[in-house]
Design a protein around this motif. Sequence first.
Motif, PDB file in Angstrom:
ATOM      1  N   ASP A  67      30.953  17.494  10.040  1.00  0.00           N
ATOM      2  CA  ASP A  67      31.419  16.441   9.249  1.00  0.00           C
ATOM      3  C   ASP A  67      30.547  16.095   7.972  1.00  0.00           C
ATOM      4  O   ASP A  67      29.675  14.945   8.188  1.00  0.00           O
ATOM      5  CB  ASP A  67      32.180  15.198   9.862  1.00  0.00           C
ATOM      6  CG  ASP A  67      32.844  14.206   9.173  1.00  0.00           C
ATOM      7  OD1 ASP A  67      32.837  14.411   7.935  1.00  0.00           O
ATOM      8  OD2 ASP A  67      33.626  13.612   9.663  1.00  0.00           O
ATOM      9  N   ILE A  68      30.711  16.583   6.893  1.00  0.00           N
ATOM     10  CA  ILE A  68      29.569  16.301   5.983  1.00  0.00           C
ATOM     11  C   ILE A  68      29.882  15.042   5.300  1.00  0.00           C
ATOM     12  O   ILE A  68      28.787  14.288   5.037  1.00  0.00           O
ATOM     13  CB  ILE A  68      29.660  17.472   4.724  1.00  0.00           C
ATOM     14  CG1 ILE A  68      28.132  17.498   4.402  1.00  0.00           C
ATOM     15  CG2 ILE A  68      30.765  17.321   3.951  1.00  0.00           C
ATOM     16  CD1 ILE A  68      28.038  18.586   3.320  1.00  0.00           C
ATOM     17  N   ALA A  69      30.851  14.564   5.390  1.00  0.00           N
ATOM     18  CA  ALA A  69      31.252  13.236   4.813  1.00  0.00           C
ATOM     19  C   ALA A  69      30.362  12.111   5.689  1.00  0.00           C
ATOM     20  O   ALA A  69      29.748  11.103   5.139  1.00  0.00           O
ATOM     21  CB  ALA A  69      32.631  12.922   4.631  1.00  0.00           C
TER      22      ALA A  69
ATOM     23  N   ALA B  11      25.849   8.533   7.160  1.00  0.00           N
ATOM     24  CA  ALA B  11      24.636   8.247   8.024  1.00  0.00           C
ATOM     25  C   ALA B  11      23.374   8.413   7.337  1.00  0.00           C
ATOM     26  O   ALA B  11      22.434   7.531   7.839  1.00  0.00           O
ATOM     27  CB  ALA B  11      24.816   9.311   9.299  1.00  0.00           C
ATOM     28  N   VAL B  12      23.120   9.326   6.517  1.00  0.00           N
ATOM     29  CA  VAL B  12      21.994   9.495   5.734  1.00  0.00           C
ATOM     30  C   VAL B  12      21.778   7.989   5.103  1.00  0.00           C
ATOM     31  O   VAL B  12      20.664   7.415   5.108  1.00  0.00           O
ATOM     32  CB  VAL B  12      22.098  10.724   4.838  1.00  0.00           C
ATOM     33  CG1 VAL B  12      20.913  10.396   3.793  1.00  0.00           C
ATOM     34  CG2 VAL B  12      21.676  11.833   5.658  1.00  0.00           C
ATOM     35  N   ALA B  13      22.755   7.645   4.332  1.00  0.00           N
ATOM     36  CA  ALA B  13      22.442   6.440   3.628  1.00  0.00           C
ATOM     37  C   ALA B  13      22.218   5.226   4.310  1.00  0.00           C
ATOM     38  O   ALA B  13      21.397   4.309   4.064  1.00  0.00           O
ATOM     39  CB  ALA B  13      23.983   6.143   2.678  1.00  0.00           C
ATOM     40  N   ALA B  14      22.926   5.175   5.618  1.00  0.00           N
ATOM     41  CA  ALA B  14      22.840   4.034   6.434  1.00  0.00           C
ATOM     42  C   ALA B  14      21.277   3.979   6.881  1.00  0.00           C
ATOM     43  O   ALA B  14      20.989   2.941   7.482  1.00  0.00           O
ATOM     44  CB  ALA B  14      23.905   3.874   7.789  1.00  0.00           C
TER      45      ALA B  14
ATOM     46  N   VAL C 202      21.017   9.636  -1.168  1.00  0.00           N
ATOM     47  CA  VAL C 202      21.959  11.073  -1.348  1.00  0.00           C
ATOM     48  C   VAL C 202      21.745  11.393  -2.978  1.00  0.00           C
ATOM     49  O   VAL C 202      21.878  10.984  -3.785  1.00  0.00           O
ATOM     50  CB  VAL C 202      23.474  10.474  -1.462  1.00  0.00           C
ATOM     51  CG1 VAL C 202      24.255  11.544  -1.770  1.00  0.00           C
ATOM     52  CG2 VAL C 202      23.815   9.973   0.002  1.00  0.00           C
ATOM     53  N   VAL C 203      21.106  12.653  -2.868  1.00  0.00           N
ATOM     54  CA  VAL C 203      20.652  13.144  -4.170  1.00  0.00           C
ATOM     55  C   VAL C 203      22.108  13.930  -4.788  1.00  0.00           C
ATOM     56  O   VAL C 203      21.956  13.781  -5.848  1.00  0.00           O
ATOM     57  CB  VAL C 203      19.425  14.480  -3.986  1.00  0.00           C
ATOM     58  CG1 VAL C 203      19.180  15.057  -5.246  1.00  0.00           C
ATOM     59  CG2 VAL C 203      18.484  13.757  -3.410  1.00  0.00           C
TER      60      VAL C 203
ATOM     61  N   ALA D  74      25.514  19.196   0.821  1.00  0.00           N
ATOM     62  CA  ALA D  74      25.105  18.041  -0.055  1.00  0.00           C
ATOM     63  C   ALA D  74      23.533  18.256   0.194  1.00  0.00           C
ATOM     64  O   ALA D  74      23.058  18.481   1.267  1.00  0.00           O
ATOM     65  CB  ALA D  74      25.578  16.597   0.873  1.00  0.00           C
ATOM     66  N   VAL D  75      22.845  17.307  -0.815  1.00  0.00           N
ATOM     67  CA  VAL D  75      21.678  17.404  -0.944  1.00  0.00           C
ATOM     68  C   VAL D  75      21.035  15.947  -0.655  1.00  0.00           C
ATOM     69  O   VAL D  75      21.533  15.040  -1.252  1.00  0.00           O
ATOM     70  CB  VAL D  75      20.803  17.990  -2.005  1.00  0.00           C
ATOM     71  CG1 VAL D  75      19.285  17.905  -2.148  1.00  0.00           C
ATOM     72  CG2 VAL D  75      21.277  19.284  -2.237  1.00  0.00           C
ATOM     73  N   PHE D  76      19.957  15.847   0.247  1.00  0.00           N
ATOM     74  CA  PHE D  76      19.346  14.342   0.536  1.00  0.00           C
ATOM     75  C   PHE D  76      17.939  14.486   0.476  1.00  0.00           C
ATOM     76  O   PHE D  76      17.329  15.478   0.588  1.00  0.00           O
ATOM     77  CB  PHE D  76      19.794  13.998   2.077  1.00  0.00           C
ATOM     78  CG  PHE D  76      21.360  14.203   2.094  1.00  0.00           C
ATOM     79  CD1 PHE D  76      22.349  13.346   1.747  1.00  0.00           C
ATOM     80  CD2 PHE D  76      21.680  15.173   3.217  1.00  0.00           C
ATOM     81  CE1 PHE D  76      23.829  13.613   2.134  1.00  0.00           C
ATOM     82  CE2 PHE D  76      22.975  15.408   3.534  1.00  0.00           C
ATOM     83  CZ  PHE D  76      23.950  14.625   2.911  1.00  0.00           C
ATOM     84  N   THR D  77      17.184  12.969   0.518  1.00  0.00           N
ATOM     85  CA  THR D  77      15.855  12.999   0.647  1.00  0.00           C
ATOM     86  C   THR D  77      15.817  11.957   1.872  1.00  0.00           C
ATOM     87  O   THR D  77      16.742  11.084   2.038  1.00  0.00           O
ATOM     88  CB  THR D  77      15.327  12.575  -0.428  1.00  0.00           C
ATOM     89  OG1 THR D  77      15.661  11.295  -0.919  1.00  0.00           O
ATOM     90  CG2 THR D  77      14.943  13.578  -1.550  1.00  0.00           C
TER      91      THR D  77
END
Length: 261
Positions: free
Chosen positions: A84-86, A91-94, A99-100, A113-116
């Motif tokens: 579930d990419i959403a 979860a990344v933001a939390a 979120v790049v 999606a791309v993240f750091t």
Amino acid sequence: MPEFTSHSHGTPSWVDLMSPDVDASKAFYSSVFGWDAEDQFDDDGNRVYVMFSLGGKSVAGLGGQGPGMEGMPGMWNTYVATADIAATTDAVAAAGGTVVMPPMQVFDAGQMAVFTDPTGATFSAWQAGEHIGVEIGNEPNTYSWNELMTRDVDTALSFYTAVFGWTYDDQDMGTMIYHVIAGGESGLGGIMAMPPEMPEEVPNHWAVYFTVADLDASIAAVTAAGGQVVAEPMDIPGVGTMATVHDTTNGSFALMQPADG
């Protein structure tokens, strides 16, 4: 030969190279690993991606660099499978990541999606559609390992546990503790402290390893194709022998000959 028809949530599942010279990178990796390269086009006939395969099975991807990346070396990217990419994006933001690039549909292939992470290392997530990720791996001339090298290990460990539920098997390597991401037969990947001798300008990053049958022969193929060795072969007891090399765009990757290879 390990073949895959799916990848479980939280499992590194794909790698691709963003290159400043796609044609040069196609030639380099085809020469070094014996990969076949197939251009992918959009509806207007523009090449948007290159799919590498071995024996008809997808092994890695290649794309051009985007705007603002002028002058940067090639960079290998690690993708982690998600159901579930959403939810993964939330979860990344939390957990303190950034979120790049928010989730986007990639034709019928899937969503990415791309993240750091909070230590600054870039990674991607992939929710499979028609493209599951690698179809073959952990064999000579295929990708086999992903490794986060970071200057803030504790923060990284907590972050990825929060996002993907990862747990770790800690291994004492003498000079450091290596954190193997638990799962599969021998782990899903690793997290380690950036070596102190690494120049400060090298950012925290996910490194990509490719298995080879004969390290010396593969190094010779790298140099013959215009690449260079940046870290000489090193024995890792019980694991194998590895070397770090650069391709013709200075894209960094590692070669690993397993101990039983």
